[in-house]
Scaffold this motif. Sequence first.
Motif, PDB file in Angstrom:
ATOM      1  N   ALA A 109      34.023  40.790  40.454  1.00  0.00           N
ATOM      2  CA  ALA A 109      34.825  39.946  39.565  1.00  0.00           C
ATOM      3  C   ALA A 109      33.890  39.196  38.628  1.00  0.00           C
ATOM      4  CB  ALA A 109      35.651  38.963  40.378  1.00  0.00           C
ATOM      5  N   PRO A 110      34.262  39.023  37.360  1.00  0.00           N
ATOM      6  CA  PRO A 110      33.379  38.329  36.414  1.00  0.00           C
ATOM      7  C   PRO A 110      33.067  36.904  36.859  1.00  0.00           C
ATOM      8  CG  PRO A 110      35.154  39.471  35.253  1.00  0.00           C
ATOM      9  CD  PRO A 110      35.495  39.521  36.712  1.00  0.00           C
ATOM     10  N   ALA A 111      31.865  36.480  36.579  1.00  0.00           N
ATOM     11  CA  ALA A 111      31.459  35.103  36.899  1.00  0.00           C
ATOM     12  C   ALA A 111      32.381  34.121  36.195  1.00  0.00           C
ATOM     13  CB  ALA A 111      30.019  34.873  36.464  1.00  0.00           C
ATOM     14  N   GLY A 112      32.778  33.076  36.926  1.00  0.00           N
ATOM     15  CA  GLY A 112      33.619  32.046  36.348  1.00  0.00           C
ATOM     16  C   GLY A 112      35.103  32.265  36.539  1.00  0.00           C
ATOM     17  N   THR A 113      35.513  33.456  36.962  1.00  0.00           N
ATOM     18  CA  THR A 113      36.916  33.671  37.297  1.00  0.00           C
ATOM     19  C   THR A 113      37.173  33.111  38.691  1.00  0.00           C
ATOM     20  OG1 THR A 113      36.420  35.877  38.171  1.00  0.00           O
ATOM     21  CG2 THR A 113      37.057  35.737  35.853  1.00  0.00           C
ATOM     22  N   GLU A 114      38.412  33.125  39.117  1.00  0.00           N
ATOM     23  CA  GLU A 114      38.753  32.617  40.443  1.00  0.00           C
ATOM     24  C   GLU A 114      39.475  33.703  41.223  1.00  0.00           C
ATOM     25  OE1 GLU A 114      40.767  28.899  40.333  1.00  0.00           O
ATOM     26  OE2 GLU A 114      39.126  27.861  39.312  1.00  0.00           O
ATOM     27  N   ARG A 115      38.976  33.960  42.402  1.00  0.00           N
ATOM     28  CA  ARG A 115      39.524  35.011  43.246  1.00  0.00           C
ATOM     29  C   ARG A 115      39.492  34.565  44.706  1.00  0.00           C
ATOM     30  NH1 ARG A 115      40.302  36.478  38.803  1.00  0.00           N
ATOM     31  NH2 ARG A 115      39.859  38.496  37.801  1.00  0.00           N
ATOM     32  N   LEU A 127      30.519  49.599  32.981  1.00  0.00           N
ATOM     33  CA  LEU A 127      31.596  49.743  33.961  1.00  0.00           C
ATOM     34  C   LEU A 127      32.676  48.690  33.742  1.00  0.00           C
ATOM     35  CD1 LEU A 127      29.366  50.257  37.137  1.00  0.00           C
ATOM     36  CD2 LEU A 127      30.200  52.000  35.527  1.00  0.00           C
ATOM     37  N   SER A 128      33.832  48.899  34.346  1.00  0.00           N
ATOM     38  CA  SER A 128      34.938  47.944  34.285  1.00  0.00           C
ATOM     39  C   SER A 128      34.906  47.060  35.527  1.00  0.00           C
ATOM     40  CB  SER A 128      36.274  48.677  34.212  1.00  0.00           C
ATOM     41  OG  SER A 128      36.351  49.474  33.047  1.00  0.00           O
ATOM     42  N   ALA A 129      35.258  45.803  35.349  1.00  0.00           N
ATOM     43  CA  ALA A 129      35.226  44.848  36.461  1.00  0.00           C
ATOM     44  C   ALA A 129      36.275  45.182  37.513  1.00  0.00           C
ATOM     45  CB  ALA A 129      35.441  43.435  35.938  1.00  0.00           C
ATOM     46  N   GLU A 130      35.945  44.859  38.762  1.00  0.00           N
ATOM     47  CA  GLU A 130      36.863  44.967  39.898  1.00  0.00           C
ATOM     48  C   GLU A 130      37.521  46.348  39.979  1.00  0.00           C
ATOM     49  OE1 GLU A 130      38.883  40.898  40.646  1.00  0.00           O
ATOM     50  OE2 GLU A 130      38.586  41.012  38.466  1.00  0.00           O
ATOM     51  N   THR A 131      36.678  47.350  39.845  1.00  0.00           N
ATOM     52  CA  THR A 131      37.143  48.735  39.804  1.00  0.00           C
ATOM     53  C   THR A 131      36.371  49.578  40.807  1.00  0.00           C
ATOM     54  OG1 THR A 131      37.681  48.510  37.451  1.00  0.00           O
ATOM     55  CG2 THR A 131      37.457  50.751  38.303  1.00  0.00           C
ATOM     56  N   ASN A 132      37.075  50.446  41.517  1.00  0.00           N
ATOM     57  CA  ASN A 132      36.415  51.377  42.422  1.00  0.00           C
ATOM     58  C   ASN A 132      35.782  52.512  41.628  1.00  0.00           C
ATOM     59  OD1 ASN A 132      37.277  49.950  44.664  1.00  0.00           O
ATOM     60  ND2 ASN A 132      38.963  51.313  45.136  1.00  0.00           N
ATOM     61  N   VAL A 152      24.215  51.511  46.994  1.00  0.00           N
ATOM     62  CA  VAL A 152      24.498  50.815  45.739  1.00  0.00           C
ATOM     63  C   VAL A 152      24.157  49.335  45.864  1.00  0.00           C
ATOM     64  CG1 VAL A 152      26.245  50.321  43.990  1.00  0.00           C
ATOM     65  CG2 VAL A 152      26.364  52.460  45.301  1.00  0.00           C
ATOM     66  N   GLY A 153      23.451  48.805  44.867  1.00  0.00           N
ATOM     67  CA  GLY A 153      23.123  47.384  44.824  1.00  0.00           C
ATOM     68  C   GLY A 153      23.010  46.908  43.401  1.00  0.00           C
ATOM     69  N   GLY A 154      22.614  45.654  43.235  1.00  0.00           N
ATOM     70  CA  GLY A 154      22.488  45.088  41.901  1.00  0.00           C
ATOM     71  C   GLY A 154      23.791  45.126  41.126  1.00  0.00           C
ATOM     72  N   VAL A 155      24.915  44.991  41.819  1.00  0.00           N
ATOM     73  CA  VAL A 155      26.224  45.167  41.190  1.00  0.00           C
ATOM     74  C   VAL A 155      26.661  43.882  40.487  1.00  0.00           C
ATOM     75  CG1 VAL A 155      28.666  45.667  41.619  1.00  0.00           C
ATOM     76  CG2 VAL A 155      26.895  46.950  42.830  1.00  0.00           C
ATOM     77  N   THR A 156      27.204  44.037  39.307  1.00  0.00           N
ATOM     78  CA  THR A 156      27.844  42.959  38.559  1.00  0.00           C
ATOM     79  C   THR A 156      29.246  43.437  38.184  1.00  0.00           C
ATOM     80  OG1 THR A 156      27.145  43.694  36.350  1.00  0.00           O
ATOM     81  CG2 THR A 156      25.572  42.366  37.618  1.00  0.00           C
ATOM     82  N   ALA A 157      29.872  42.741  37.229  1.00  0.00           N
ATOM     83  CA  ALA A 157      31.187  43.181  36.757  1.00  0.00           C
ATOM     84  C   ALA A 157      31.093  44.451  35.926  1.00  0.00           C
ATOM     85  CB  ALA A 157      31.850  42.064  35.951  1.00  0.00           C
ATOM     86  N   ASP A 194      26.329  36.614  40.882  1.00  0.00           N
ATOM     87  CA  ASP A 194      27.602  35.889  40.845  1.00  0.00           C
ATOM     88  C   ASP A 194      28.737  36.788  41.310  1.00  0.00           C
ATOM     89  OD1 ASP A 194      26.930  33.304  39.142  1.00  0.00           O
ATOM     90  OD2 ASP A 194      26.011  34.990  38.095  1.00  0.00           O
ATOM     91  N   TYR A 195      29.733  36.173  41.890  1.00  0.00           N
ATOM     92  CA  TYR A 195      31.017  36.828  42.116  1.00  0.00           C
ATOM     93  C   TYR A 195      32.083  35.765  41.931  1.00  0.00           C
ATOM     94  CZ  TYR A 195      34.486  40.079  43.846  1.00  0.00           C
ATOM     95  OH  TYR A 195      35.567  40.933  43.923  1.00  0.00           O
ATOM     96  N   ALA A 196      32.878  35.904  40.868  1.00  0.00           N
ATOM     97  CA  ALA A 196      33.977  34.975  40.587  1.00  0.00           C
ATOM     98  C   ALA A 196      33.483  33.527  40.577  1.00  0.00           C
ATOM     99  CB  ALA A 196      35.123  35.190  41.567  1.00  0.00           C
ATOM    100  N   GLN A 197      34.032  32.671  41.457  1.00  0.00           N
ATOM    101  CA  GLN A 197      33.707  31.241  41.423  1.00  0.00           C
ATOM    102  C   GLN A 197      32.506  30.887  42.304  1.00  0.00           C
ATOM    103  OE1 GLN A 197      36.357  32.691  42.916  1.00  0.00           O
ATOM    104  NE2 GLN A 197      37.460  31.306  44.275  1.00  0.00           N
TER     105      GLN A 197
END
Length: 443
Positions: free
Chosen positions: A119-125, A89-94, A33-38, A253-256
């Motif tokens: 995690a969506p771009a711009g969030t903080e994790r 797909l849903s963010a941060e989900t297995n 699996v690659g090219g993954v986003t939220a 992107d991943y979060a911040q």
Amino acid sequence: MKNPRRIVRLGVALSLLLTTPAPAQILTHGPVVGGVTATEAKVFVRTDLAANVALRYSTDPDLVGAVDTPAVATATESDFTATIPLTGLSAETNYYLNVLVNGVPQFTAQPFPFFTTFAPAGTERDFQFVVLADFVPVAKLTADVQTFASASANLPVFAFIGGDFDHSNPQTLTAKRQMLKSLYAPTTRFMSGFVPLILRRMAIVRQWDDHDSGLNNLDKNYPDWNLTQQAFQEYTPTYPLPAISPGIWQKFDYAQAEFFVLDCRSQRDNWLDPEGPNKSMLDGNNLGAPGELEWLKNGLLTSTAVWKVIFTSVVTNPTTKQNDGWGAYPTEWNALRTFITTNNIKNVVFIAGDLHLGAIDNGTQAGFPEMCVAGANQTRAGFCATAASGTWSEGYYDDTCAGYGLVSILQNPDRLVLQVADQNGVIRVAYTVVAEFPIPTPT
């Protein structure tokens, strides 16, 4: 006189031959699996013969309530590979996966392969990722390593596979494909853990360097870039690639954090070319605006992420690899460094490979913090590059050299932790970069 018993036996054999169904097509490699986003992902699969392939996926570990994708066809022309997109797909989900080959599930029970959306771009994790690079050719492996089990135990949100995924210098399209098939095969000797604990548990991002592209120290003049590009795209699920070929630079992107994956080979001038403003690692073909150098500068300039992480397959540290790393292109490097500092672009960190050892510099040598990672499956003497290690402010680790990079991005306070780990997960070198604020807002 003919033997009637022989005639009967031949008749029975012919009848069995005509009525016995041909062996069913099967999955040989994947899913990867690659090219993954939220909300999206791309999934690589390969079959043994031409077949129709689909994915069955669910958020349930037992695939309860699973959804099937439309089938795609594998064919000889692409070495029976396919990349199947997942959207909505849903963010941060297995997401758990099964592969259907001509409608037949290829995995029959848990554990099913899975990955986790970003995690969506711009969030903080708070999150971690691992870096694996500089693999010994599978044909030359003599022992197993604990690297992949140790890296997976950190529960990284993705694994970055740096350059020299193999050192076999494949020349033909067949050899380039075979290199990747060997790396992706769960039965490859002395690679235990890589497929079940990395490829089937998380998203990957990959770049190339010289030894997995074709020849040692190759550059833009390599005549078979088209074959390298073809094999890369057949076997590697990616983020959007440049319209220009060859070329694999990409970002995500991943979060911040925003990540820039460099292609330090297909566009570079030869290192022996005269030094000056026309000698380039990223734009030797003088592509200008559509090229990699301008893409990187524009991406850094417009980024609103707290962290800008740049994956470079060769080191920026000029005290080592002067014939192959950024030290051989000082005019371009100094211009890029000046661009970043003049435009007040904060929190830029480089992650490299190619030296076959783990090392960290705080920015003293090249101007920005840099981590170099060790050879992931190193088990043989002579693979470590201690003679060309160079000078690193935080030191380097070369005792067996097998290991990986672990990067943690944390909040309160915002910081990025670089860690060189050995194959057992023991941290040998570490450095913390504290974020500088404010982050400029693009105009």
